[in-house]
Design an enzyme around this catalytic site. Sequence first.
Site, PDB file in Angstrom:
ATOM      1  N   LYS A 109     -18.193 -15.335 -20.975  1.00 16.37           N
ATOM      2  CA  LYS A 109     -18.788 -14.175 -21.584  1.00 16.37           C
ATOM      3  C   LYS A 109     -20.115 -14.487 -22.269  1.00 16.37           C
ATOM      4  O   LYS A 109     -20.900 -13.602 -22.556  1.00 16.37           O
ATOM      5  CB  LYS A 109     -17.828 -13.608 -22.654  1.00 16.37           C
ATOM      6  CG  LYS A 109     -16.486 -13.189 -22.180  1.00 16.37           C
ATOM      7  CD  LYS A 109     -15.646 -12.768 -23.427  1.00 16.37           C
ATOM      8  CE  LYS A 109     -14.199 -12.612 -23.037  1.00 16.37           C
ATOM      9  NZ  LYS A 109     -13.343 -12.463 -24.231  1.00 16.37           N
ATOM     10  N   GLY A 110     -20.320 -15.749 -22.589  1.00 13.23           N
ATOM     11  CA  GLY A 110     -21.424 -16.139 -23.474  1.00 13.23           C
ATOM     12  C   GLY A 110     -22.805 -15.651 -23.078  1.00 13.23           C
ATOM     13  O   GLY A 110     -23.656 -15.406 -23.930  1.00 13.23           O
ATOM     14  N   GLU A 128     -27.219 -18.781 -17.901  1.00 14.63           N
ATOM     15  CA  GLU A 128     -26.159 -19.338 -18.754  1.00 14.63           C
ATOM     16  C   GLU A 128     -26.581 -19.288 -20.221  1.00 14.63           C
ATOM     17  O   GLU A 128     -27.768 -19.257 -20.537  1.00 14.63           O
ATOM     18  CB  GLU A 128     -25.875 -20.790 -18.283  1.00 14.63           C
ATOM     19  CG  GLU A 128     -24.889 -21.574 -19.088  1.00 14.63           C
ATOM     20  CD  GLU A 128     -23.477 -20.992 -19.128  1.00 14.63           C
ATOM     21  OE1 GLU A 128     -23.338 -19.783 -19.414  1.00 14.63           O
ATOM     22  OE2 GLU A 128     -22.511 -21.739 -18.916  1.00 14.63           O
ATOM     23  N   ASP A 129     -25.589 -19.286 -21.104  1.00 13.98           N
ATOM     24  CA  ASP A 129     -25.905 -19.257 -22.541  1.00 13.98           C
ATOM     25  C   ASP A 129     -26.277 -20.635 -23.077  1.00 13.98           C
ATOM     26  O   ASP A 129     -27.264 -20.787 -23.785  1.00 13.98           O
ATOM     27  CB  ASP A 129     -24.731 -18.663 -23.349  1.00 13.98           C
ATOM     28  CG  ASP A 129     -23.396 -19.372 -23.096  1.00 13.98           C
ATOM     29  OD1 ASP A 129     -23.319 -20.187 -22.155  1.00 13.98           O
ATOM     30  OD2 ASP A 129     -22.431 -19.098 -23.835  1.00 13.98           O
ATOM     31  N   ASP A 147     -23.696 -27.692 -22.701  1.00 12.08           N
ATOM     32  CA  ASP A 147     -23.154 -28.578 -23.727  1.00 12.08           C
ATOM     33  C   ASP A 147     -22.776 -29.896 -23.031  1.00 12.08           C
ATOM     34  O   ASP A 147     -23.627 -30.754 -22.828  1.00 12.08           O
ATOM     35  CB  ASP A 147     -21.963 -27.846 -24.362  1.00 12.08           C
ATOM     36  CG  ASP A 147     -21.366 -28.581 -25.527  1.00 12.08           C
ATOM     37  OD1 ASP A 147     -22.107 -29.273 -26.235  1.00 12.08           O
ATOM     38  OD2 ASP A 147     -20.142 -28.458 -25.756  1.00 12.08           O
ATOM     39  N   LYS A 152     -28.028 -28.416 -25.262  1.00  6.99           N
ATOM     40  CA  LYS A 152     -27.638 -29.422 -26.267  1.00  6.99           C
ATOM     41  C   LYS A 152     -27.539 -30.766 -25.554  1.00  6.99           C
ATOM     42  O   LYS A 152     -26.440 -31.231 -25.260  1.00  6.99           O
ATOM     43  CB  LYS A 152     -26.246 -29.070 -26.824  1.00  6.99           C
ATOM     44  CG  LYS A 152     -26.245 -28.230 -28.071  1.00  6.99           C
ATOM     45  CD  LYS A 152     -24.921 -28.349 -28.820  1.00  6.99           C
ATOM     46  CE  LYS A 152     -23.910 -27.361 -28.341  1.00  6.99           C
ATOM     47  NZ  LYS A 152     -22.723 -27.249 -29.224  1.00  6.99           N
ATOM     48  N   PHE A 178     -22.564 -26.795 -33.547  1.00 11.62           N
ATOM     49  CA  PHE A 178     -21.867 -25.669 -32.919  1.00 11.62           C
ATOM     50  C   PHE A 178     -22.556 -24.389 -33.361  1.00 11.62           C
ATOM     51  O   PHE A 178     -22.720 -24.136 -34.550  1.00 11.62           O
ATOM     52  CB  PHE A 178     -20.386 -25.645 -33.291  1.00 11.62           C
ATOM     53  CG  PHE A 178     -19.617 -24.726 -32.396  1.00 11.62           C
ATOM     54  CD1 PHE A 178     -19.192 -25.147 -31.148  1.00 11.62           C
ATOM     55  CD2 PHE A 178     -19.360 -23.410 -32.780  1.00 11.62           C
ATOM     56  CE1 PHE A 178     -18.517 -24.291 -30.293  1.00 11.62           C
ATOM     57  CE2 PHE A 178     -18.687 -22.543 -31.935  1.00 11.62           C
ATOM     58  CZ  PHE A 178     -18.266 -22.992 -30.687  1.00 11.62           C
TER      59      PHE A 178
HETATM   60  P1  IMP Z   1     -20.139 -27.145 -21.156  1.00 13.50           P
HETATM   61  O1  IMP Z   1     -19.544 -28.081 -22.168  1.00 13.50           O
HETATM   62  O2  IMP Z   1     -21.568 -27.517 -20.832  1.00 13.50           O
HETATM   63  O3  IMP Z   1     -19.270 -27.058 -19.953  1.00 13.50           O
HETATM   64  O4  IMP Z   1     -20.192 -25.714 -21.828  1.00 13.50           O
HETATM   65  C1  IMP Z   1     -19.107 -24.862 -21.736  1.00 13.50           C
HETATM   66  C2  IMP Z   1     -19.243 -23.588 -22.502  1.00 13.50           C
HETATM   67  O5  IMP Z   1     -18.859 -23.864 -23.832  1.00 13.50           O
HETATM   68  C3  IMP Z   1     -20.604 -22.932 -22.633  1.00 13.50           C
HETATM   69  O6  IMP Z   1     -20.959 -22.156 -21.534  1.00 13.50           O
HETATM   70  C4  IMP Z   1     -20.358 -22.076 -23.868  1.00 13.50           C
HETATM   71  O7  IMP Z   1     -19.764 -20.845 -23.506  1.00 13.50           O
HETATM   72  C5  IMP Z   1     -19.425 -22.936 -24.685  1.00 13.50           C
HETATM   73  N1  IMP Z   1     -20.161 -23.645 -25.748  1.00 13.50           N
HETATM   74  C6  IMP Z   1     -20.724 -24.869 -25.720  1.00 13.50           C
HETATM   75  N2  IMP Z   1     -21.323 -25.155 -26.885  1.00 13.50           N
HETATM   76  C7  IMP Z   1     -21.150 -24.060 -27.652  1.00 13.50           C
HETATM   77  C8  IMP Z   1     -21.577 -23.727 -28.994  1.00 13.50           C
HETATM   78  O8  IMP Z   1     -22.262 -24.479 -29.730  1.00 13.50           O
HETATM   79  N3  IMP Z   1     -21.211 -22.491 -29.430  1.00 13.50           N
HETATM   80  C9  IMP Z   1     -20.475 -21.606 -28.685  1.00 13.50           C
HETATM   81  N4  IMP Z   1     -20.081 -21.888 -27.445  1.00 13.50           N
HETATM   82  C10 IMP Z   1     -20.407 -23.104 -26.935  1.00 13.50           C
HETATM   83 MG    MG Z   2     -20.973 -20.020 -21.289  1.00 18.02          MG
END
Ligand code: IMP
Ligand code: MG
Length: 181
Positions: free
Chosen positions: A49-50, A105-106, A109, A137, A158
Amino acid sequence: MLTDKNEFCSHIKNVLISEEEINKAVDACAKDLSLEYEGKPLLLVSILKGAFIFLSDLTKRMTIPCEVAFMAASSYYEGTSSSGEVTITYDISRDISQYHVVIVEDIIDTGRTLSEIVKILKGREPLSLKVVTLLDKPERRVVEFEADKSLFTIPDKFVIGYGLDYSECYRNLPYIAEYGE
Ligand code: IMP
Ligand code: MG
């Protein structure tokens, strides 16, 4: 569920990126994409949803025709730490082979979600595939992954707001803030 206003605001530690800064960056991103994909069939794929607010603001500023589609993946359980496993919980139903696809994408991470989604979408042979992320990040990367375009690089904190949540709350904030207990 947070319904009390004081409780709601108490987790907003400090604003990292203001509404104005976001607007400027989204404006520039839409301009760049509109130039790059002029005359090409463009499909913007948002990861729910982000990324829903980012996609919405971005598409409103696009000056060329574009279509939208959605996918959802879960890699986060409750709280602020990643589960490590990526599951696709909602997929695009249409054939993407006739489109230039841009994933919207939002945040990147650990990189796990996007590397999985990119792998899946590449397998469907779109005309081209690029990734645009609002936030990056890089310090938190577990798998190697780089977006084609990243609007803001942030430290290992976060964050909440502008679509991003903590336990499903704070998505409606118009800015990006650091979450704090
Ligand atoms: P990934 O760790 O790159 O796979 O990211 C997975 C998902 O975790 C992202 O698309 C976000 O929806 C969520 N996410 C990662 N970091 C944050 C944060 O700092 N705040 C809120 N959601 C996060
Ligand atoms: Mg996301």
